[in-house]
Write an enzyme that holds these catalytic residues in place. Structure first.
Site, short mmCIF file in Angstrom:
data_model
loop_
_atom_site.label_atom_id
_atom_site.label_comp_id
_atom_site.label_asym_id
_atom_site.label_seq_id
_atom_site.Cartn_x
_atom_site.Cartn_y
_atom_site.Cartn_z
N LYS A 134 0.87 -1.46 -0.07
CA LYS A 134 0.04 0.00 -0.07
C LYS A 134 0.91 1.23 0.10
O LYS A 134 2.15 1.27 0.68
CB LYS A 134 -0.99 0.02 1.26
CG LYS A 134 -1.85 -1.15 1.41
CD LYS A 134 -3.05 -0.98 0.29
CE LYS A 134 -3.92 -2.15 0.35
NZ LYS A 134 -4.80 -2.28 -0.80
N HIS A 178 13.48 -3.63 -2.70
CA HIS A 178 12.97 -3.99 -3.93
C HIS A 178 13.93 -5.23 -4.65
O HIS A 178 15.08 -5.13 -4.65
CB HIS A 178 13.22 -2.87 -4.90
CG HIS A 178 12.63 -3.25 -6.48
ND1 HIS A 178 11.12 -2.93 -6.62
CD2 HIS A 178 13.02 -3.25 -7.32
CE1 HIS A 178 10.81 -3.31 -7.83
NE2 HIS A 178 12.10 -3.44 -8.44
C1 GRF Z 1 10.65 -8.99 -1.16
O1 GRF Z 1 11.11 -9.63 -2.33
C2 GRF Z 1 10.86 -7.66 -1.43
O2 GRF Z 1 11.94 -7.06 -1.99
C3 GRF Z 1 9.56 -7.06 -2.18
O3 GRF Z 1 8.62 -7.95 -1.43
C4 GRF Z 1 9.09 -9.02 -1.11
C5 GRF Z 1 8.75 -9.38 0.34
O4 GRF Z 1 8.98 -10.56 0.73
N1 GRF Z 1 9.48 -5.58 -1.88
P1 GRF Z 1 8.94 -10.92 2.46
O5 GRF Z 1 7.58 -10.63 2.92
O6 GRF Z 1 9.82 -9.96 3.19
O7 GRF Z 1 9.30 -12.52 2.64
#
Ligand code: GRF
Length: 205
Positions: free
Chosen positions: A93, A111
């Site tokens: 969000k 990211h």
């Molecule tokens: C990760 O790959 C992060 O880079 C992206 O969303 C994913 C989150 O994974 N923004 P988690 O919920 O921390 O396992």
């Protein structure tokens, strides 16, 4: 020096939250995961936070249908827990204007690709890794950057390269990148925690 108080915002699994919390348990850690917020009441992130006894809140348009009230509730939760740094890790969000202006450059995002490549609107989850494979990039890896209004374009703080292998699928690449995220994010937060200017209540010199 007191530990940097970190809030983690996550919508789903929360593996980065777990990596941060694990790192925060080390004797030399300079930060604590002080609060977890999720917009998804059934998220793995909230379940983990409750199990680990980290203060955790479900805040969403279901709990606060009015966007202003949601923004205000988030701001007040962050302030109640004396949060210094907000980490968005898989948080799906947009943050409200109050939280954004109060925390400004103290909100960081992770990211799963080497920004500025493979970022922007719609670039999340599997789509990121599909894009990396489709363009034939030989390296990928996570980026930690300061969150700004435009998707994935805030100043880059750190990146970690991982190879893209010839037989990679989006899933195999995603898991290699995620493993790198679990190292990179705690390292970045520890580094930020060592900087006095991140503690608004403390003198900078
Ligand atoms: C990760 O790959 C992060 O880079 C992206 O969303 C994913 C989150 O994974 N923004 P988690 O919920 O921390 O396992």
């Amino acid at each position: 020096m007191s530990r940097l108080q970190v809030a983690v915002l996550a919508s789903h699994n929360g593996s980065n939250l777990r990596a941060l919390h694990r790192a925060a348990l080390a004797a030399d850690a300079l930060f604590t995961v002080a609060l977890v917020i999720s917009n998804n009441s059934g998220s793995g992130a909230l379940a983990f936070a409750r199990e680990a006894e980290i203060p955790a809140l479900h805040l969403s348009t279901r709990t606060h249908p009015d966007p202003d009230a949601l923004d205000e509730a988030m701001c007040s939760a962050l302030s109640t827990h004396s949060v210094d740094l907000v980490v968005t890790a898989g948080y799906m969000k947009k943050l409200g204007p109050r939280v954004r202006s109060h925390y400004a450059s103290r909100i960081i995002n992770i990211h799963p690709a080497l920004l500025p490549r493979h970022g922007g609107k719609g670039m999340y989850g599997r789509a990121v890794h599909e894009s990396v494979l489709a363009t034939g990039d030989k390296i990928s890896g996570p980026t930690v950057h300061i969150l700004t209004d435009a998707y994935d374009s805030g100043p880059i703080i750190a990146r970690r390269e991982v190879p893209v292998l010839p037989d990679d699928t989006p899933d195999t690449l995603a898991s290699r990148v995620l493993a790198a995220e679990h190292e990179l994010l705690p390292e970045v937060v520890q580094r930020i925690a060592g900087r006095r200017e991140m503690r608004p209540g403390l003198p900078t010199s």
